[in-house]
Enzyme design. Sequence first.
Site, PDB file in Angstrom:
ATOM      1  N   CYS A 141      50.471  39.468 -25.224  1.00 33.64           N
ATOM      2  CA  CYS A 141      51.272  40.503 -24.569  1.00 33.64           C
ATOM      3  C   CYS A 141      52.760  40.143 -24.637  1.00 33.64           C
ATOM      4  O   CYS A 141      53.593  40.992 -24.944  1.00 33.64           O
ATOM      5  CB  CYS A 141      50.814  40.665 -23.124  1.00 33.64           C
ATOM      6  SG  CYS A 141      51.237  42.258 -22.410  1.00 33.64           S
TER       7      CYS A 141
ATOM      8  N   HIS B 147      47.369  46.505 -22.150  1.00 33.49           N
ATOM      9  CA  HIS B 147      47.635  45.080 -21.936  1.00 33.49           C
ATOM     10  C   HIS B 147      46.625  44.284 -22.747  1.00 33.49           C
ATOM     11  O   HIS B 147      45.466  44.687 -22.860  1.00 33.49           O
ATOM     12  CB  HIS B 147      47.509  44.707 -20.459  1.00 33.49           C
ATOM     13  CG  HIS B 147      48.580  45.308 -19.607  1.00 33.49           C
ATOM     14  ND1 HIS B 147      49.863  44.816 -19.573  1.00 33.49           N
ATOM     15  CD2 HIS B 147      48.571  46.368 -18.772  1.00 33.49           C
ATOM     16  CE1 HIS B 147      50.594  45.554 -18.741  1.00 33.49           C
ATOM     17  NE2 HIS B 147      49.829  46.504 -18.241  1.00 33.49           N
TER      18      HIS B 147
END
Length: 110
Positions: A33, A21
């Site tokens: 992201c 992430h």
Amino acid sequence: MIQVTAYRNKGNLYAFEMSGHAESVSEGYDLVCAGASAVSFGAVNAVIKLCSIEPEITQAGKEGGYLKVKLPDHLDVETHQKAAFLLEGMMVSLETIVRDYGQYIMISDK
């Protein structure tokens, strides 16, 4: 950090793996992201629709953070080239994200 690995055979892209992430801001507001996800899922959807194939897709976890996509082994040359070209377009888009947000995403080749 998002890590993207492009798998190549003699320079030809046949698979990619994305994990992690970005964590550039709080969850739900992370544009790095979201951008990487949109680019990768858009490319995979284009491969499926425009090449009429089903790549091997592996996703893990309820909260995402892992995607691996591999083109089928026994594609005819034209279909493989078309699918690989679409995935190369994805890599160009991801490289653009890396250029501006390299502290949150990196790309490597295998």
